[in-house]
Design a protein around this motif. Structure first.
Motif, PDB file in Angstrom:
ATOM      1  N   TYR A   1       0.672  -1.202   0.114  1.00  0.00           N
ATOM      2  CA  TYR A   1       0.042   0.018   0.077  1.00  0.00           C
ATOM      3  C   TYR A   1       0.770   1.139   0.097  1.00  0.00           C
ATOM      4  N   LEU A   2       0.684   2.213  -0.956  1.00  0.00           N
ATOM      5  CA  LEU A   2       1.327   3.361  -0.875  1.00  0.00           C
ATOM      6  C   LEU A   2       0.659   4.364  -0.268  1.00  0.00           C
ATOM      7  N   THR A   3       1.537   4.846   0.963  1.00  0.00           N
ATOM      8  CA  THR A   3       0.793   5.916   1.487  1.00  0.00           C
ATOM      9  C   THR A   3       2.127   6.868   2.128  1.00  0.00           C
ATOM     10  N   GLY A   4       1.868   8.164   2.128  1.00  0.00           N
ATOM     11  CA  GLY A   4       2.776   8.999   2.509  1.00  0.00           C
ATOM     12  C   GLY A   4       3.077   9.012   4.037  1.00  0.00           C
ATOM     13  N   ASN A   5       2.419   8.273   4.903  1.00  0.00           N
ATOM     14  CA  ASN A   5       2.456   8.279   6.130  1.00  0.00           C
ATOM     15  C   ASN A   5       3.409   6.925   6.750  1.00  0.00           C
ATOM     16  N   SER A   6       3.649   6.371   5.813  1.00  0.00           N
ATOM     17  CA  SER A   6       4.481   4.921   6.095  1.00  0.00           C
ATOM     18  C   SER A   6       6.041   5.191   6.491  1.00  0.00           C
ATOM     19  N   ASN A   7       6.336   4.381   7.388  1.00  0.00           N
ATOM     20  CA  ASN A   7       7.874   4.467   7.739  1.00  0.00           C
ATOM     21  C   ASN A   7       8.974   3.946   6.786  1.00  0.00           C
ATOM     22  N   LYS A   8       8.351   3.169   5.828  1.00  0.00           N
ATOM     23  CA  LYS A   8       9.298   2.439   4.928  1.00  0.00           C
ATOM     24  C   LYS A   8       9.316   3.253   3.683  1.00  0.00           C
ATOM     25  N   THR A   9      10.362   3.355   3.070  1.00  0.00           N
ATOM     26  CA  THR A   9      10.681   4.062   1.810  1.00  0.00           C
ATOM     27  C   THR A   9      10.851   2.688   0.641  1.00  0.00           C
ATOM     28  N   LEU A  10      10.133   3.182  -0.538  1.00  0.00           N
ATOM     29  CA  LEU A  10      10.174   2.490  -1.555  1.00  0.00           C
ATOM     30  C   LEU A  10      11.523   2.570  -2.076  1.00  0.00           C
ATOM     31  N   GLU A  11      12.388   1.564  -1.830  1.00  0.00           N
ATOM     32  CA  GLU A  11      13.942   1.710  -2.507  1.00  0.00           C
ATOM     33  C   GLU A  11      13.756   1.347  -4.056  1.00  0.00           C
ATOM     34  N   LYS A  12      13.063  -0.025  -4.418  1.00  0.00           N
ATOM     35  CA  LYS A  12      13.183  -0.413  -5.751  1.00  0.00           C
ATOM     36  C   LYS A  12      11.858  -0.932  -6.053  1.00  0.00           C
ATOM     37  N   TYR A  13      11.504  -0.884  -7.195  1.00  0.00           N
ATOM     38  CA  TYR A  13      10.285  -1.239  -7.829  1.00  0.00           C
ATOM     39  C   TYR A  13      10.269  -2.753  -8.039  1.00  0.00           C
ATOM     40  N   ASP A  14       9.433  -3.542  -7.544  1.00  0.00           N
ATOM     41  CA  ASP A  14       9.446  -4.752  -7.394  1.00  0.00           C
ATOM     42  C   ASP A  14       8.224  -5.035  -8.404  1.00  0.00           C
ATOM     43  N   HIS A  15       8.494  -6.060  -9.335  1.00  0.00           N
ATOM     44  CA  HIS A  15       7.655  -6.522 -10.505  1.00  0.00           C
ATOM     45  C   HIS A  15       6.682  -7.518 -10.063  1.00  0.00           C
ATOM     46  N   ASN A  16       7.064  -8.179  -9.042  1.00  0.00           N
ATOM     47  CA  ASN A  16       6.192  -9.225  -8.476  1.00  0.00           C
ATOM     48  C   ASN A  16       5.096  -8.430  -7.539  1.00  0.00           C
ATOM     49  N   SER A  17       5.237  -7.462  -7.063  1.00  0.00           N
ATOM     50  CA  SER A  17       4.339  -6.923  -5.932  1.00  0.00           C
ATOM     51  C   SER A  17       3.132  -6.025  -6.742  1.00  0.00           C
ATOM     52  N   VAL A  18       2.115  -6.143  -6.045  1.00  0.00           N
ATOM     53  CA  VAL A  18       0.904  -5.224  -6.507  1.00  0.00           C
ATOM     54  C   VAL A  18       0.873  -4.067  -5.709  1.00  0.00           C
ATOM     55  N   TYR A  19       0.925  -2.741  -6.058  1.00  0.00           N
ATOM     56  CA  TYR A  19       0.960  -1.516  -5.513  1.00  0.00           C
ATOM     57  C   TYR A  19      -0.479  -0.964  -5.582  1.00  0.00           C
ATOM     58  N   ILE A  20      -0.719  -0.326  -4.154  1.00  0.00           N
ATOM     59  CA  ILE A  20      -2.219  -0.133  -4.083  1.00  0.00           C
ATOM     60  C   ILE A  20      -2.130   1.601  -3.994  1.00  0.00           C
ATOM     61  N   ILE A  21      -2.852   2.274  -4.680  1.00  0.00           N
ATOM     62  CA  ILE A  21      -3.115   3.608  -4.759  1.00  0.00           C
ATOM     63  C   ILE A  21      -4.641   4.259  -4.125  1.00  0.00           C
TER      64      ILE A  21
END
Length: 481
Positions: A296-316
């Motif tokens: 889940y992509l959220t600006g309040n997360s503590n984890k930063t997206l370092e690298k795009y994972d092609h096996n993941s499904v990103y939620i906006i």
């Protein structure tokens, strides 16, 4: 991925070279274009079901029929609201009188109010918000009128040009080039480009990476924010279909009877067609995808997206939070037990003071499209420049230059002396003129009043207060009035 396409192009090129008239024709250049393109990782070639939702919204293709359809739906809603609350009829009459009064006072008010407009007006409880909406509808009417006038003028100019072109072609035997005449290049129509972009979107259904818009935040948005959210999703659709490697987009947690889906269907009438490349579902993304692969992509997360994972499904999250500033997307992700991440904005960008890091949905879509190659510097170019420090600094410099220009224009010709000797001299002059003003002539009255105002300005600027003189000034003003 492109081996089959390259093989087809080479076969066609070989067949064309067999013809005597087409010996010099080659198709090697398109082959090089295909070969130079980057190939992304993909998992499978299956085509997903576009709509696993039983009910569909009926949206007419024709623009006039579509407007009439939405007006009829709005009229049904208004009738249902009036049956529940009969006092709405009185309120509508009051609004009609209010509009007529504003029109007589010269305020921007539309000439025609359709049921869809009335449905919006009934949701606005303050007069100020209604006046803003009237102004918006008035500008919309004028925009349509100006567009029609411009089309008529262009048609007249085209007819004149057509006559001149025909007469020129009759008089001379030379071939005439121009609009609708001979040309060495084939004209590419808008329909052709739309077909190309639609095919580009359909490719994503087969081998594109997946991305999801979560439609479960409608309860946190007001009607204006919902419409803004629908426009941003429409912009995301436009950005996605133009990209070389578009996403396979899913709309989850969809409420067909909600305002968000109705507004989105107005902007994208083909949303429920069988060949539309998006998947619309009332199910949650947890039911459609593996829970471990969801991020889940959220600006309040503590984890930063370092690298795009092609096996993941990103939620906006389809959420425009202009008023509601609570981290509801982070709370929902924690409740579902899925991982979260935020875009690496702070690592590559320097935001200016006072600028927030909230991005629109179409900006996030553009960033994620380019982030598939893990080139974050290029992907984050889609962040609006007005939010960055350099842009803020240039804006402050321009504002300072404007203020300095105004100060130079408004600067008095002679510098005013605020010293003690100047104040003493002005005080003596003021007292002498006040004593001589028992019955002042008309010629000296304006001069004396000017000196009084100057003295008051000097005194207030240096925080000097003279109760006796001020009392005399006030009493003298009373005599003059």
């Amino acid at each position: 991925m492109y081996s089959h396409a390259i093989r087809c192009i080479l076969n066609v090129s070989a067949k064309l070279r067999k013809h005597k008239d087409l010996k010099d024709i080659t198709l090697i250049y398109p082959t090089l274009i295909f070969a130079r393109q980057q190939v992304l990782a993909y998992k499978s070639f299956h085509i997903s079901a576009h709509h696993d939702i039983e009910e569909k919204l009926y949206i007419p293709r024709d623009q006039k029929e579509r407007k009439n359809h939405f007006n009829d739906e709005a009229q049904k809603k208004i009738d249902a609201m009036v049956q529940e609350n009969p006092e709405l009829t009185k309120f509508m009459e009051v609004v009609k009188l209010e509009i007529e009064l504003l029109r007589q006072n010269g305020v921007n008010v539309p000439l025609v109010l359709k049921p869809a407009h009335w449905l919006e007006i009934l949701s606005k409880h303050s007069k100020k918000t209604r006046e803003k909406y009237y102004d918006f509808l008035f500008k919309l009417e004028k925009k349509v009128e100006n567009r029609k006038i411009k089309q008529e003028k262009n048609q007249e100019l085209y007819e004149i040009y057509k006559q001149e072109r025909d007469t020129a072609g009759v008089k001379t035997d030379v071939m005439v080039y121009g609009i609708a005449r001979n040309c060495m290049f084939r004209r590419i129509s808008d329909q052709t480009m739309n077909q190309l972009w639609n095919w580009n979107s359909l490719k994503s259904v087969m081998w594109g990476n997946k991305i999801v818009f979560d439609f479960s935040y409608e309860q946190y948005m007001n009607p204006q924010e919902i419409k803004s959210c629908a426009k941003q999703i429409m912009g995301s659709y436009a950005v996605n279909r133009l990209h070389n490697f578009p996403f396979n987009v899913y709309l989850c947690n969809v409420n067909l009877k909600g305002l968000l889906m109705t507004s989105l269907a107005k902007f994208i009438p083909t949303l429920f067609d069988d060949d539309f490349p998006w998947t619309v579902s009332s199910k949650s993304f947890i039911e459609l995808f593996d829970k471990d692969s969801v991020v889940y992509l959220t600006g309040n997360s503590n984890k930063t997206l370092e690298k795009y994972d092609h096996n993941s499904v990103y939620i906006i999250g389809a959420f425009v939070d202009k008023c509601y500033k609570q981290p509801v997307s982070l709370a929902k992700a924690k409740q579902l037990g899925i991982s979260t991440a935020k875009l690496p904005l702070d690592r590559y960008l320097h935001f200016g003071d006072g600028s927030n890091k909230n991005l629109t949905l179409n900006n996030v879509m553009s960033i994620m499209l380019d982030a598939q190659f893990n080139n974050w510097e290029k992907a984050l170019e889609h962040v609006p420049k007005r939010k960055l420090f350099e842009s803020r600094l240039r804006a402050m410099e321009r504002k300072l230059e404007r203020d300095m220009g105004k100060a130079r224009i408004l600067k008095p010709q002679t510098d005013i002396d605020f010293g003690f000797n100047a104040q003493t001299k002005l005080r003596k002059q003021f007292n002498s003129e006040i004593r001589s003003f028992t019955k002042p002539p008309n010629t000296n009255m304006s001069h004396a009043m000017t000196n009084i105002h100057i003295y008051n300005a000097y005194s207030m600027s240096n925080k000097l207060y003279f109760p006796t003189e001020l009392t005399v000034t006030q009493s003298y003003h009373c005599k003059l009035t």
